[in-house]
Design a protein around this motif. Structure first.
Motif, PDB file in Angstrom:
ATOM      1  N   CYS A  31       0.813  -1.222   0.000  1.00 56.30           N
ATOM      2  CA  CYS A  31       0.000   0.000   0.000  1.00 56.30           C
ATOM      3  C   CYS A  31       0.846   1.272   0.000  1.00 56.30           C
ATOM      4  O   CYS A  31       0.364   2.346   0.368  1.00 56.30           O
ATOM      5  CB  CYS A  31      -0.956   0.001   1.191  1.00 56.30           C
ATOM      6  SG  CYS A  31      -2.181  -1.324   1.128  1.00 56.30           S
ATOM      7  N   THR A  32       2.095   1.142  -0.425  1.00 57.35           N
ATOM      8  CA  THR A  32       2.955   2.300  -0.616  1.00 57.35           C
ATOM      9  C   THR A  32       3.887   2.029  -1.788  1.00 57.35           C
ATOM     10  O   THR A  32       4.397   0.907  -1.937  1.00 57.35           O
ATOM     11  CB  THR A  32       3.779   2.615   0.649  1.00 57.35           C
ATOM     12  OG1 THR A  32       4.642   3.717   0.383  1.00 57.35           O
ATOM     13  CG2 THR A  32       4.594   1.427   1.106  1.00 57.35           C
ATOM     14  N   ILE A  42       1.074 -12.115  -2.981  1.00 53.93           N
ATOM     15  CA  ILE A  42       1.514 -10.720  -2.979  1.00 53.93           C
ATOM     16  C   ILE A  42       0.628  -9.898  -3.911  1.00 53.93           C
ATOM     17  O   ILE A  42       0.481 -10.234  -5.092  1.00 53.93           O
ATOM     18  CB  ILE A  42       2.979 -10.588  -3.436  1.00 53.93           C
ATOM     19  CG1 ILE A  42       3.859 -11.637  -2.726  1.00 53.93           C
ATOM     20  CG2 ILE A  42       3.480  -9.176  -3.218  1.00 53.93           C
ATOM     21  CD1 ILE A  42       3.889 -11.517  -1.231  1.00 53.93           C
ATOM     22  N   VAL A  43       0.025  -8.864  -3.376  1.00 54.58           N
ATOM     23  CA  VAL A  43      -0.844  -7.992  -4.170  1.00 54.58           C
ATOM     24  C   VAL A  43      -0.157  -6.646  -4.358  1.00 54.58           C
ATOM     25  O   VAL A  43       0.009  -5.880  -3.394  1.00 54.58           O
ATOM     26  CB  VAL A  43      -2.218  -7.792  -3.503  1.00 54.58           C
ATOM     27  CG1 VAL A  43      -3.099  -6.877  -4.361  1.00 54.58           C
ATOM     28  CG2 VAL A  43      -2.912  -9.133  -3.286  1.00 54.58           C
ATOM     29  N   GLU A  44       0.263  -6.369  -5.581  1.00 60.86           N
ATOM     30  CA  GLU A  44       0.854  -5.084  -5.936  1.00 60.86           C
ATOM     31  C   GLU A  44      -0.046  -4.414  -6.959  1.00 60.86           C
ATOM     32  O   GLU A  44      -0.241  -4.925  -8.065  1.00 60.86           O
ATOM     33  CB  GLU A  44       2.260  -5.256  -6.497  1.00 60.86           C
ATOM     34  CG  GLU A  44       3.277  -5.770  -5.494  1.00 60.86           C
ATOM     35  CD  GLU A  44       4.694  -5.727  -6.027  1.00 60.86           C
ATOM     36  OE1 GLU A  44       5.237  -4.611  -6.172  1.00 60.86           O
ATOM     37  OE2 GLU A  44       5.240  -6.810  -6.311  1.00 60.86           O
ATOM     38  N   ASP A  45      -0.598  -3.282  -6.610  1.00 62.29           N
ATOM     39  CA  ASP A  45      -1.531  -2.549  -7.459  1.00 62.29           C
ATOM     40  C   ASP A  45      -1.402  -1.070  -7.092  1.00 62.29           C
ATOM     41  O   ASP A  45      -1.726  -0.676  -5.974  1.00 62.29           O
ATOM     42  CB  ASP A  45      -2.958  -3.044  -7.208  1.00 62.29           C
ATOM     43  CG  ASP A  45      -3.989  -2.339  -8.074  1.00 62.29           C
ATOM     44  OD1 ASP A  45      -3.645  -1.345  -8.726  1.00 62.29           O
ATOM     45  OD2 ASP A  45      -5.150  -2.793  -8.085  1.00 62.29           O
ATOM     46  N   THR A  68      11.017  -4.096  -1.591  1.00 60.20           N
ATOM     47  CA  THR A  68      11.644  -5.366  -1.938  1.00 60.20           C
ATOM     48  C   THR A  68      12.417  -5.939  -0.752  1.00 60.20           C
ATOM     49  O   THR A  68      12.364  -7.145  -0.481  1.00 60.20           O
ATOM     50  CB  THR A  68      12.596  -5.184  -3.135  1.00 60.20           C
ATOM     51  OG1 THR A  68      11.853  -4.695  -4.263  1.00 60.20           O
ATOM     52  CG2 THR A  68      13.266  -6.503  -3.506  1.00 60.20           C
ATOM     53  N   GLU A  69      13.091  -5.064  -0.019  1.00 62.21           N
ATOM     54  CA  GLU A  69      13.860  -5.507   1.138  1.00 62.21           C
ATOM     55  C   GLU A  69      12.961  -6.030   2.253  1.00 62.21           C
ATOM     56  O   GLU A  69      13.246  -7.061   2.870  1.00 62.21           O
ATOM     57  CB  GLU A  69      14.710  -4.352   1.663  1.00 62.21           C
ATOM     58  CG  GLU A  69      15.647  -4.737   2.795  1.00 62.21           C
ATOM     59  CD  GLU A  69      16.533  -3.593   3.242  1.00 62.21           C
ATOM     60  OE1 GLU A  69      17.244  -3.771   4.254  1.00 62.21           O
ATOM     61  OE2 GLU A  69      16.515  -2.524   2.591  1.00 62.21           O
ATOM     62  N   LEU A  70      11.843  -5.330   2.514  1.00 63.75           N
ATOM     63  CA  LEU A  70      10.941  -5.772   3.576  1.00 63.75           C
ATOM     64  C   LEU A  70      10.241  -7.066   3.190  1.00 63.75           C
ATOM     65  O   LEU A  70      10.085  -7.971   4.026  1.00 63.75           O
ATOM     66  CB  LEU A  70       9.909  -4.675   3.872  1.00 63.75           C
ATOM     67  CG  LEU A  70       8.930  -4.966   5.020  1.00 63.75           C
ATOM     68  CD1 LEU A  70       9.658  -5.408   6.280  1.00 63.75           C
ATOM     69  CD2 LEU A  70       8.068  -3.739   5.303  1.00 63.75           C
TER      70      LEU A  70
END
Length: 275
Positions: free
Chosen positions: A43-44, A84-87, A52-54
């Motif tokens: 969400c950021t 993993i949801v990236e939007d 990517t690190e987290l």
């Protein structure tokens, strides 16, 4: 514990408590859903490298926990699946928006499974809890790194890296920390040892009770917002968690009242007493 998923017995709830990640394994066996792990919402989008690190840290911590089980027991890692949801439309959205999206996703999968099979997925943590990574989570990692670098070799408490663990917006089975007394008795029959066939006949009643409970909880939430009644700690919908504890919390949240017993009120962090 067996040497693989197929040979592992279906324990009772009491037996599962005595096994490493026993509730996770028992949940997979009873539901016939041989996967576990949370959905993670990004969400950021201000710092790709930090994200990517987290995310890598979350995965590394989980694999390290599984590796500690030793040879013959580390097969559990092959069943761990993070979604993993990236939007970019999620950038900076409120928690309510994330909960609504997760709720729709989980309901769709659960409802489809119940229409087409005898699998009971509704009470699994994967469909009742999700992980959110927002700007504050990324900042916690940067803050922790700066503190570590500044005090290399010295004495001091490193600030925790944390993510948000969020409960589903819809009504939860009481084995997850919510719901009424009638629902508690019905869900507990499944979580304490009944077979899927023995509980299948109760599904319609369960769903009716869940709808009624959800309506009651919405009314109580509205009353709390008006200041009519105080909101109890177990009614909270999210908390901060260090990534290294996500796997153990997944296991805990399949046990009765897991959320209520282990909830840490923000700004505290699960495993720590401060952000």
């Amino acid at each position: 514990m067996g040497n693989d998923y197929a040979s592992c017995p279906t324990w009772t709830a009491e037996e599962a408590r005595d096994e490493s990640y026993g509730h996770i394994i028992r949940g997979m066996k009873i539901s016939s859903f041989p996967k576990f792990g949370f959905v993670i919402y990004r969400c950021t989008y201000s710092n790709n490298a930090a994200w990517t690190e987290l995310l890598s840290l979350i995965k590394q911590e989980a694999q390290a926990c599984i590796k500690k089980l030793g040879p013959g027991r580390d097969w559990l890692g092959t069943h761990l699946e993070w979604t993993i949801v990236e939007d970019p439309t999620l950038d900076g959205v409120s928690q309510e928006e994330v909960k609504g999206r997760f709720d729709r996703w989980s309901d769709e999968i659960v409802d489809e499974s119940e229409r087409t099979s005898t699998n009971i997925l509704r009470w699994l943590p994967r469909f009742n809890f999700c992980v959110v990574v927002d700007e504050k989570c990324l900042a916690s990692m940067e803050k922790s790194k700066l503190k570590t670098e500044a005090e290399a070799g010295g004495v001091g408490k490193t600030p925790p890296v944390f993510v948000v663990l969020m409960r589903a917006k819809r009504g939860l089975p009481t084995s997850m920390g919510g719901g009424g007394s009638n629902q508690r008795r019905r869900i507990r029959r499944l979580s304490d040892g009944d077979s899927v066939d023995e509980t299948k006949q109760d599904l319609e009643d369960e769903e009716r009770i869940m709808r009624e409970t959800e309506q009651e909880e919405e009314e109580e939430e509205e009353a709390g917002q008006r200041g009519d009644t105080p909101v109890e700690a177990h009614e909270a919908t999210w908390m901060y968690v260090e990534p290294r504890y996500l796997l153990s919390l997944y296991n805990i949240m399949q046990a009765d009242s897991g959320w209520e017993l282990f909830y840490v009120r923000p700004p505290g962090v699960y495993g720590r007493d401060e952000v």
